[in-house]
Design a protein around this motif. Sequence first.
Motif, mmCIF file in Angstrom:
data_model
loop_
_atom_site.group_PDB
_atom_site.id
_atom_site.type_symbol
_atom_site.label_atom_id
_atom_site.label_comp_id
_atom_site.label_asym_id
_atom_site.label_seq_id
_atom_site.Cartn_x
_atom_site.Cartn_y
_atom_site.Cartn_z
ATOM 1 N N ILE A 100 23.038 -1.947 2.951
ATOM 2 C CA ILE A 100 23.018 -3.412 2.919
ATOM 3 C C ILE A 100 21.602 -3.977 2.969
ATOM 4 O O ILE A 100 21.409 -5.181 2.810
ATOM 5 N N PHE A 101 20.604 -3.131 3.174
ATOM 6 C CA PHE A 101 19.217 -3.594 3.133
ATOM 7 C C PHE A 101 18.822 -3.737 1.666
ATOM 8 O O PHE A 101 17.953 -3.037 1.154
ATOM 9 N N ASP A 102 19.474 -4.652 1.022
ATOM 10 C CA ASP A 102 19.432 -4.808 -0.439
ATOM 11 C C ASP A 102 18.512 -5.964 -0.802
ATOM 12 O O ASP A 102 18.796 -7.124 -0.495
ATOM 13 N N LYS A 103 17.402 -5.648 -1.454
ATOM 14 C CA LYS A 103 16.408 -6.677 -1.788
ATOM 15 C C LYS A 103 16.829 -7.535 -2.981
ATOM 16 O O LYS A 103 16.086 -8.435 -3.391
ATOM 17 N N ASN A 104 18.007 -7.264 -3.541
ATOM 18 C CA ASN A 104 18.496 -8.058 -4.675
ATOM 19 C C ASN A 104 19.462 -9.164 -4.264
ATOM 20 O O ASN A 104 19.925 -9.919 -5.119
ATOM 21 N N LEU A 133 12.113 -11.594 1.801
ATOM 22 C CA LEU A 133 13.290 -10.748 1.989
ATOM 23 C C LEU A 133 12.898 -9.275 2.022
ATOM 24 O O LEU A 133 13.304 -8.533 2.931
ATOM 25 N N GLY A 134 12.109 -8.841 1.056
ATOM 26 C CA GLY A 134 11.698 -7.444 1.015
ATOM 27 C C GLY A 134 10.916 -7.031 2.250
ATOM 28 O O GLY A 134 11.168 -5.962 2.843
ATOM 29 N N TYR A 135 9.989 -7.875 2.658
ATOM 30 C CA TYR A 135 9.152 -7.545 3.816
ATOM 31 C C TYR A 135 9.974 -7.470 5.100
ATOM 32 O O TYR A 135 9.847 -6.512 5.879
ATOM 33 N N ILE A 136 10.844 -8.458 5.317
ATOM 34 C CA ILE A 136 11.610 -8.490 6.565
ATOM 35 C C ILE A 136 12.636 -7.365 6.606
ATOM 36 O O ILE A 136 12.834 -6.726 7.651
#
Length: 447
Positions: free
Chosen positions: A54-58, A28-31
């Motif tokens: 919204i690019f939320d890694k959580n 998720l973080g990488y993409i």
Amino acid sequence: MKGPISTFYLLDTQEALDISNKVFRIQLGYILNTLQENKRLQPVLDNNEGFNIIFDKNINDNPRIRFWLTCTKDVIKSLNSHIDPSPSSISCLFVDSLEPDRVIELHLLELFGIWIDFMVQQKKPFNLSLNIKMPDLLKLGSLGHIKFQNYSKDKLLWSISYNGADILSFTEKEHIITINPLINNYSEGNLNRDFSINFRHNNSSFEIPVNDNALCEPYYANAAIVRSESKCKQWCENILIPAMDILNGIDEILTQECLLLIPIILPLHSGSIGFGSASSEDILGLAYLPGVYTRYDVAECFLHEALHQKLFRIETGINFFENNSPKEEQYYSPWRTDSRPLRMLLHGAFVFTAVAEMWAMFANNPDYDHSNGDPAFLTLLRAQQSIKAIDIIRKYGNLQQLGKNLSNSIYDNALSAIERVSPSKGVSQEVATQLKDHNEKYITFLQ
């Protein structure tokens, strides 16, 4: 091992969820970083800085975000190559404009809906603005859809806020749409929404998202998906929940853990004698089950897919085979008409040994209705198929120690299931004939 279906507990459910979640977090973080930094995306983000939040890694691990990530990999490739994304990655989108960036906007709105769902689940308030043409139906993950047909013709400046409790609002200069995310039914104030079907089973719950075009994506199912809300509700009430009750009568913990592994279910249309179920490694948490009227078959498929998904999740962090073990799809499968890799033979043996144990529970039950199938025959057939698969793996594969331990335990459990039913000579002969006939049809495969 605890429980009559001891094969289910050879791998710990929580460990499987934890392992796959850790790998998911990395992906998720990488993409998200890769997409956000893409040059083709910059004009869209510059015009709508609200998208950046919204690019939320959580975001929590769930089938919707997994599907979105799978599609995003293809979208990134297309952006880098200056070509359009493949149909399988964007066919869930309702493209309503000829503008070059519209597909990117719609793909980001898919993530936007998933993010809103996450924030509501966490009860985290937010406030942001988007200057955008809303789609006719804005998806909000498990919250369903909001209908924007009356406001989706033009690009408008929307203020979107959530109070951390019961008010989610979309406000524009002339319009305001407010919903209560705590209420998932067509009550007053919620008439501008479409909902998923949600059911509870004992202390667990599951969802049938008939209105979610992404999760109902036909590229990932092996048959047509039944999407009639009324038919799905009827099937759940009359077939699926009673099927879960069948397993619950054997082991309540097992049923609860199955729903942890597959909290989203979609029924497949079955128009012939044969039927099947399916899972995708790309959308862990979603299972396709046969929309048939036989509860014991649905119970078997429900158990079957939960076991596949447990093993899929473990495999995200663990390799049961050595790196030099053969990976080609050239090995005989006792269950199929095509050749399979050794990895999927291990899957089949794991799954069908548990299925054999399930049927063994009914062999000596005087209340069991034999019109649902002969439990002694089904136990012996599934167990013998699993034993054959393990024999092939031992012959050709190169297992790591964890793989050896797992395959040995599967083998032992298959033998134990046979001992529990003490099949008659007639049943043994019938199974032997069926196995022999199948084997001889596919003699060209390695076995």
